[in-house]
Scaffold this motif. Structure first.
Motif, mmCIF file in Angstrom:
data_model
loop_
_atom_site.group_PDB
_atom_site.id
_atom_site.type_symbol
_atom_site.label_atom_id
_atom_site.label_comp_id
_atom_site.label_asym_id
_atom_site.label_seq_id
_atom_site.Cartn_x
_atom_site.Cartn_y
_atom_site.Cartn_z
ATOM 1 N N UNK A 158 0.608 12.253 3.318
ATOM 2 C CA UNK A 158 -0.392 12.401 4.376
ATOM 3 C C UNK A 158 -1.747 12.892 3.874
ATOM 4 N N UNK A 159 -1.787 13.542 2.717
ATOM 5 C CA UNK A 159 -3.077 14.002 2.188
ATOM 6 C C UNK A 159 -3.663 13.037 1.158
ATOM 7 N N UNK A 160 -2.982 11.913 0.938
ATOM 8 C CA UNK A 160 -3.463 10.945 -0.053
ATOM 9 C C UNK A 160 -3.145 9.518 0.406
ATOM 10 N N UNK A 161 -3.656 9.166 1.583
ATOM 11 C CA UNK A 161 -3.405 7.825 2.122
ATOM 12 C C UNK A 161 -4.203 6.751 1.395
ATOM 13 N N UNK A 162 -5.125 7.167 0.549
ATOM 14 C CA UNK A 162 -5.944 6.228 -0.218
ATOM 15 C C UNK A 162 -5.153 5.397 -1.216
ATOM 16 N N UNK A 163 -3.884 5.732 -1.424
ATOM 17 C CA UNK A 163 -3.087 4.940 -2.365
ATOM 18 C C UNK A 163 -2.966 3.493 -1.906
ATOM 19 N N UNK A 164 -3.119 3.257 -0.606
ATOM 20 C CA UNK A 164 -2.993 1.891 -0.087
ATOM 21 C C UNK A 164 -4.079 0.966 -0.621
ATOM 22 N N UNK A 165 -5.196 1.529 -1.027
ATOM 23 C CA UNK A 165 -6.289 0.698 -1.538
ATOM 24 C C UNK A 165 -6.266 0.587 -3.061
ATOM 25 N N UNK A 166 -5.264 1.211 -3.702
ATOM 26 C CA UNK A 166 -5.190 1.174 -5.165
ATOM 27 C C UNK A 166 -4.268 0.052 -5.632
ATOM 28 N N UNK A 167 -4.605 -0.505 -6.778
ATOM 29 C CA UNK A 167 -3.752 -1.517 -7.405
ATOM 30 C C UNK A 167 -2.572 -0.827 -8.083
ATOM 31 N N UNK A 168 -1.581 -1.592 -8.486
ATOM 32 C CA UNK A 168 -0.451 -1.027 -9.227
ATOM 33 C C UNK A 168 -0.942 -0.316 -10.485
ATOM 34 N N UNK A 169 -1.883 -0.952 -11.191
ATOM 35 C CA UNK A 169 -2.425 -0.351 -12.409
ATOM 36 C C UNK A 169 -3.109 0.975 -12.141
ATOM 37 N N UNK A 217 6.515 5.100 -8.563
ATOM 38 C CA UNK A 217 5.996 4.559 -9.820
ATOM 39 C C UNK A 217 6.979 4.916 -10.932
ATOM 40 N N UNK A 218 7.645 3.902 -11.479
ATOM 41 C CA UNK A 218 8.593 4.108 -12.580
ATOM 42 C C UNK A 218 7.916 3.749 -13.890
ATOM 43 N N UNK A 219 7.857 4.747 -14.794
ATOM 44 C CA UNK A 219 7.230 4.532 -16.098
ATOM 45 C C UNK A 219 8.088 5.158 -17.194
ATOM 46 N N UNK A 220 7.867 4.687 -18.399
ATOM 47 C CA UNK A 220 8.637 5.170 -19.543
ATOM 48 C C UNK A 220 7.679 5.579 -20.658
ATOM 49 N N UNK A 221 8.081 6.651 -21.349
ATOM 50 C CA UNK A 221 7.336 7.149 -22.509
ATOM 51 C C UNK A 221 8.311 7.295 -23.675
ATOM 52 N N UNK A 222 7.789 7.316 -24.902
ATOM 53 C CA UNK A 222 8.648 7.706 -26.025
ATOM 54 C C UNK A 222 9.014 9.184 -25.875
#
Length: 178
Positions: free
Chosen positions: A103-114, A41-46
């Motif tokens: 391996x301890x957070x495989x639930x990311x597959x069901x999450x949207x990009x947002x 996940x690439x994000x930018x902040x001020x």
């Protein structure tokens, strides 16, 4: 093409599909190796969003950080891309590349990009970003459903089974190295 030797350096789940016509047992063995999902996940902040205690001489410096599970976060680690590489972010902004999943957070597959961006942002506000900062600018999200092979108990036995199956099928010159 005829060759004495061929070296496969692809992930085992890819090798499994390629080898199935040659050796069903080698393919079955390789398909047992576990690759959990990971997202980048690439994000930018001020720049002013960075917590003061995280700055060195007013700048975010260094390679990044790993996040132990004891911090109560989902994000595995953060790379300070704009600190490592010049011109990766416009003046006044920082670019952070974050990894989430495993391996301890495989639930990311069901999450949207947002939802992945929200999870990373929530985690960063616990340790790097000021809690009241503006929302990050999402620059990219890439999910690998099968990302990093896990060398679990029995890993070498699985490899030995695959290799011996190839040899017994007449493919002595086919080497696995991926």
């Amino acid at each position: 093409v005829q060759s004495k030797s061929v070296v496969m350096t692809v992930p085992s789940h890819v090798a499994s599909g390629l080898l199935r016509p040659l050796s069903e047992s080698a393919a079955n063995a390789l398909s047992k190796l576990y690759y959990p999902p990971v997202a980048a996940v690439s994000i930018s902040y001020p720049k002013e969003a960075i917590r003061t205690e995280c700055l060195i001489d007013g700048e975010l410096k260094g390679f990044g950080q790993l996040h132990p599970r004891t911090q109560g976060v989902e994000t595995l680690g953060t790379i300070y891309s704009s600190s490592l590489f010049p011109n990766r972010a416009p003046p006044g902004r920082i670019l952070l590349l974050n990894y989430i999943g495993g391996s301890t957070n495989t639930g990311i597959l069901s999450k949207s990009e947002g939802e992945l961006v929200e999870a990373v942002d929530r985690d960063l506000r616990k340790m790097l970003i000021k809690p009241n900062s503006t929302d990050p600018l999402k620059l990219g999200v890439r999910v690998w459903p099968q990302a990093i092979p896990q060398f679990l108990v029995g890993h070498f036995d699985i490899l030995d089974t695959a290799k011996s199956s190839l040899t017994s099928s007449g493919y002595e010159g086919l080497f696995l190295g991926g």
